[in-house]
Design an enzyme around this catalytic site. Structure first.
Site, PDB file in Angstrom:
ATOM      1  N   SER A   1     -10.454   0.964   3.165  1.00 13.87           N
ATOM      2  CA  SER A   1     -10.059   0.349   4.555  1.00 13.87           C
ATOM      3  C   SER A   1      -9.434   1.608   5.036  1.00 13.87           C
ATOM      4  O   SER A   1      -8.367   2.265   4.346  1.00 13.87           O
ATOM      5  CB  SER A   1      -8.999  -0.800   4.399  1.00 13.87           C
TER       6      SER A   1
ATOM      7  N   GLU B   1      -4.656   4.375   5.964  1.00 11.93           N
ATOM      8  CA  GLU B   1      -4.144   4.136   4.354  1.00 11.93           C
ATOM      9  C   GLU B   1      -4.546   5.407   3.755  1.00 11.93           C
ATOM     10  O   GLU B   1      -3.568   5.559   2.817  1.00 11.93           O
ATOM     11  CB  GLU B   1      -5.178   3.034   4.057  1.00 11.93           C
TER      12      GLU B   1
ATOM     13  N   ARG C   1       0.775  -1.376   0.169  1.00 12.57           N
ATOM     14  CA  ARG C   1      -0.143  -0.033   0.011  1.00 12.57           C
ATOM     15  C   ARG C   1       0.778   1.588  -0.065  1.00 12.57           C
ATOM     16  O   ARG C   1       0.323   2.271   0.536  1.00 12.57           O
ATOM     17  CB  ARG C   1      -0.949   0.134   1.150  1.00 12.57           C
TER      18      ARG C   1
HETATM   19  C1  FAD Z   1     -15.216   1.387  -1.056  1.00 11.13           C
HETATM   20  C2  FAD Z   1     -13.743   1.692  -1.329  1.00 11.13           C
HETATM   21  C3  FAD Z   1     -13.182   0.558  -1.517  1.00 11.13           C
HETATM   22  C4  FAD Z   1     -11.609   0.445  -1.782  1.00 11.13           C
HETATM   23  N1  FAD Z   1     -10.840  -0.623  -1.816  1.00 11.13           N
HETATM   24  C5  FAD Z   1      -9.819  -0.658  -2.074  1.00 11.13           C
HETATM   25  C6  FAD Z   1      -8.978  -1.881  -2.298  1.00 11.13           C
HETATM   26  O1  FAD Z   1      -9.659  -3.020  -2.235  1.00 11.13           O
HETATM   27  N2  FAD Z   1      -7.584  -1.766  -2.264  1.00 11.13           N
HETATM   28  C7  FAD Z   1      -6.924  -0.786  -2.358  1.00 11.13           C
HETATM   29  O2  FAD Z   1      -5.644  -0.748  -2.368  1.00 11.13           O
HETATM   30  N3  FAD Z   1      -7.455   0.541  -2.293  1.00 11.13           N
HETATM   31  C8  FAD Z   1      -8.991   0.545  -2.208  1.00 11.13           C
HETATM   32  N4  FAD Z   1      -9.946   1.709  -1.927  1.00 11.13           N
HETATM   33  C9  FAD Z   1      -8.868   2.968  -1.948  1.00 11.13           C
HETATM   34  C10 FAD Z   1      -8.822   3.660  -3.194  1.00 11.13           C
HETATM   35  O3  FAD Z   1      -9.805   3.311  -4.117  1.00 11.13           O
HETATM   36  C11 FAD Z   1      -7.310   3.457  -4.024  1.00 11.13           C
HETATM   37  O4  FAD Z   1      -6.420   3.775  -3.256  1.00 11.13           O
HETATM   38  C12 FAD Z   1      -7.546   4.299  -5.192  1.00 11.13           C
HETATM   39  O5  FAD Z   1      -6.235   3.931  -6.164  1.00 11.13           O
HETATM   40  C13 FAD Z   1      -7.499   5.677  -5.205  1.00 11.13           C
HETATM   41  O6  FAD Z   1      -7.683   6.254  -6.348  1.00 11.13           O
HETATM   42  P1  FAD Z   1      -8.232   7.768  -6.601  1.00 11.13           P
HETATM   43  O7  FAD Z   1      -8.096   7.911  -8.087  1.00 11.13           O
HETATM   44  O8  FAD Z   1      -9.589   7.776  -6.188  1.00 11.13           O
HETATM   45  O9  FAD Z   1      -7.133   8.722  -5.848  1.00 11.13           O
HETATM   46  P2  FAD Z   1      -7.429   9.816  -4.865  1.00 11.13           P
HETATM   47  O10 FAD Z   1      -7.996   9.620  -3.716  1.00 11.13           O
HETATM   48  O11 FAD Z   1      -8.001  10.713  -6.262  1.00 11.13           O
HETATM   49  O12 FAD Z   1      -5.876  10.234  -4.832  1.00 11.13           O
HETATM   50  C14 FAD Z   1      -5.151   9.311  -3.821  1.00 11.13           C
HETATM   51  C15 FAD Z   1      -3.810   9.860  -3.807  1.00 11.13           C
HETATM   52  O13 FAD Z   1      -3.244   9.567  -5.205  1.00 11.13           O
HETATM   53  C16 FAD Z   1      -2.799  10.830  -5.713  1.00 11.13           C
HETATM   54  N5  FAD Z   1      -3.146  10.581  -7.091  1.00 11.13           N
HETATM   55  C17 FAD Z   1      -4.143  10.628  -7.784  1.00 11.13           C
HETATM   56  N6  FAD Z   1      -3.765  10.234  -9.215  1.00 11.13           N
HETATM   57  C18 FAD Z   1      -2.777  10.731  -9.190  1.00 11.13           C
HETATM   58  C19 FAD Z   1      -2.023  10.787 -10.578  1.00 11.13           C
HETATM   59  N7  FAD Z   1      -2.431  10.421 -11.679  1.00 11.13           N
HETATM   60  N8  FAD Z   1      -0.509  10.944 -10.080  1.00 11.13           N
HETATM   61  C20 FAD Z   1       0.028  10.922  -9.234  1.00 11.13           C
HETATM   62  N9  FAD Z   1      -0.771  10.873  -8.022  1.00 11.13           N
HETATM   63  C21 FAD Z   1      -2.172  10.736  -7.911  1.00 11.13           C
HETATM   64  C22 FAD Z   1      -3.369  11.836  -5.196  1.00 11.13           C
HETATM   65  O14 FAD Z   1      -2.854  13.252  -4.895  1.00 11.13           O
HETATM   66  C23 FAD Z   1      -3.533  11.436  -3.848  1.00 11.13           C
HETATM   67  O15 FAD Z   1      -2.197  11.669  -2.732  1.00 11.13           O
HETATM   68  C24 FAD Z   1     -11.019   1.612  -1.672  1.00 11.13           C
HETATM   69  C25 FAD Z   1     -11.806   3.116  -1.429  1.00 11.13           C
HETATM   70  C26 FAD Z   1     -13.067   2.917  -1.460  1.00 11.13           C
HETATM   71  C27 FAD Z   1     -13.798   4.139  -1.076  1.00 11.13           C
END
Ligand code: FAD
Length: 397
Positions: A281, A389, A204
């Site tokens: 999580s 996380e 992670r």
């Molecule tokens: C219901 C639910 C279930 C989930 N299940 C899982 C799971 O099973 N496994 C898991 O690992 N995670 C899980 N997550 C967490 C999350 O979905 C992941 O971490 C996902 O990859 C975040 O993507 P995002 O585009 O929403 O990132 P954001 O929330 O928009 O950003 C998260 C971080 O990444 C950075 N970021 C975003 N895009 C970029 C980019 N293009 N370049 C550089 N930095 C960037 C942002 O600046 C920030 O620091 C879950 C979340 C929810 C709400």
């Protein structure tokens, strides 16, 4: 926090960016409307970038002017403070998908640059824009009959964020299927392809998490052209599928089964299900030193009895550590599903103790108070430290 309406270097940059192609400046917005936890205040502006070049133009100009930037994907891994935020949100929204066949020896047909990762003979590489919704990519690969991404079905957010915290679920992590990443290096201003080795991927985390080092513009993943899933390693999933752990099977069946399992735990976004109004999580599974494991077990035995202590899940982790289950520890420390009550604005999911949810009116302070209560409760009960996380913006636990 500064007022978004006060004059600042950000205003000049934002005005200039309005002329950039494939870029839209949205002046009045709230991060509560852009995050799955549904909390977060008002940034100076939201800059939506529909091409990789627009992302580099926006982030390059804001960095040069010293304006704080929040790079945003789907907002599913963020805890953001309320109020006026002294930052500009750059939303990555380039969404293209392109498939390439990989010849024996790893050379890519179709004019792609040379790849660093080993794709094996006759494989497929998919290249996706960082702004594409992750699950749309998974669904597209599975619909085409390709294996590789199926265990990661239903994870919210964007393609570009998947390497940031090396997303993982049901026994697969992005690190296992990642081919290359195109990033904009914010220190050097270089737009380049890098191999997975440059990302420092671990449980992670990566060199990109909680760092302003680079913005992911595109990502390539290796797929199985023969239509075999990744080996099924997660016992619960293997049981549901009726396969032996380690076996490969039909990616479409795996995707369907993973989505069912995830929905049961409130881990698939659903506007009608408040249990999914979360950041997923909230704590990573804690890793303790092997030598500390007997102490943790004896704390569990003191509190819950020897049988529970023996049953406590513990798995080998990197560097001789032992990974424990955060959800198991939270529940055994006395926090049940739905804690603290049905009237609390922020509470644990009623389906999964590891998710902190906003029931509609929670503020960042409500979520932080609940997170602290859970973290401190687990520490007090078992001497184990839980680490959040999600990424924190303008606040912290
Ligand atoms: C219901 C639910 C279930 C989930 N299940 C899982 C799971 O099973 N496994 C898991 O690992 N995670 C899980 N997550 C967490 C999350 O979905 C992941 O971490 C996902 O990859 C975040 O993507 P995002 O585009 O929403 O990132 P954001 O929330 O928009 O950003 C998260 C971080 O990444 C950075 N970021 C975003 N895009 C970029 C980019 N293009 N370049 C550089 N930095 C960037 C942002 O600046 C920030 O620091 C879950 C979340 C929810 C709400």
């Amino acid at each position: 926090m500064l007022s978004p309406s006060s004059d600042s270097p950000a205003d000049d940059v934002i005005r200039a960016l309005a002329d950039v192609a494939d870029l839209v400046v949205v002046p009045h917005t709230r991060l509560a409307d852009l995050t799955t936890l549904r909390i977060g205040g008002r940034p100076r502006a939201l800059v939506e970038c529909r091409a990789a070049e627009a992302v580099t133009a926006a982030v390059g100009a804001l960095d040069a002017a010293g304006v704080p930037v929040l790079v945003l994907g789907g907002g599913s891994n963020l805890v953001v403070a309320g109020g006026d935020l002294d930052l500009v949100v750059v939303a990555v929204r380039n969404r293209e998908i392109d498939y390439r066949t990989v010849e024996a020896g790893g050379a890519e047909a179709g004019g792609a640059e040379a790849g660093d990762g080993d794709t094996g003979p006759g494989g497929i590489v998919v290249r996706a824009g960082a702004g594409l919704t992750w699950d749309e990519l998974v669904a597209d690969t599975v619909a085409r009959g390709y294996g590789g991404l199926e265990c990661l079905s239903g994870i919210p957010g964007s393609v570009g964020a998947t390497p940031v915290q090396n997303v993982g679920a049901y026994g697969v992590e992005v690190a296992q299927v990642l081919h290359r990443v195109r990033w904009f290096d914010r220190a050097t201003g270089t737009d380049e392809w890098v191999s997975p080795g440059a990302l420092g991927l671990a449980y992670r985390t990566s060199v990109l998490k909680n760092a302003d080092r680079a913005v992911v513009l595109e990502v390539e993943f290796r797929l199985d052209a023969a239509g075999r899933s990744e080996p099924i390693r997660y016992a619960e999933l293997a049981g549901r599928l009726g396969v032996t752990p380690g076996e490969r099977t039909d990616p479409a069946v795996v995707r369907r089964t993973v989505l069912e399992l995830r929905r049961g735990k409130g881990m698939v976004l659903d506007d009608d299900d408040e249990d999914t109004w979360s950041a997923g999580s909230f704590f990573t599974n804690p890793v303790v030193r092997e030598g500390d494991l007997p102490t943790v077990r004896s704390r569990v035995a003191d509190r819950l009895g020897v049988e529970q202590a023996e049953q406590m899940p513990a798995f080998p982790a990197a560097a001789g550590g032992v990974k424990l289950s955060a959800g198991w520890l939270i529940e055994r420390a006395g926090f049940s599903k739905g804690h603290p009550s049905s009237s609390s604005p922020a509470r644990l999911s009623t389906k999964h103790t590891l998710a902190l949810t906003n029931r509609g009116s929670a503020t960042a302070d409500d979520v932080i108070a609940l997170a602290r209560e859970v973290r401190d409760g687990v520490r007090q009960a078992f001497g184990v430290e839980l680490h959040p996380e999600p990424v924190w913006v303008g606040c912290s636990i």
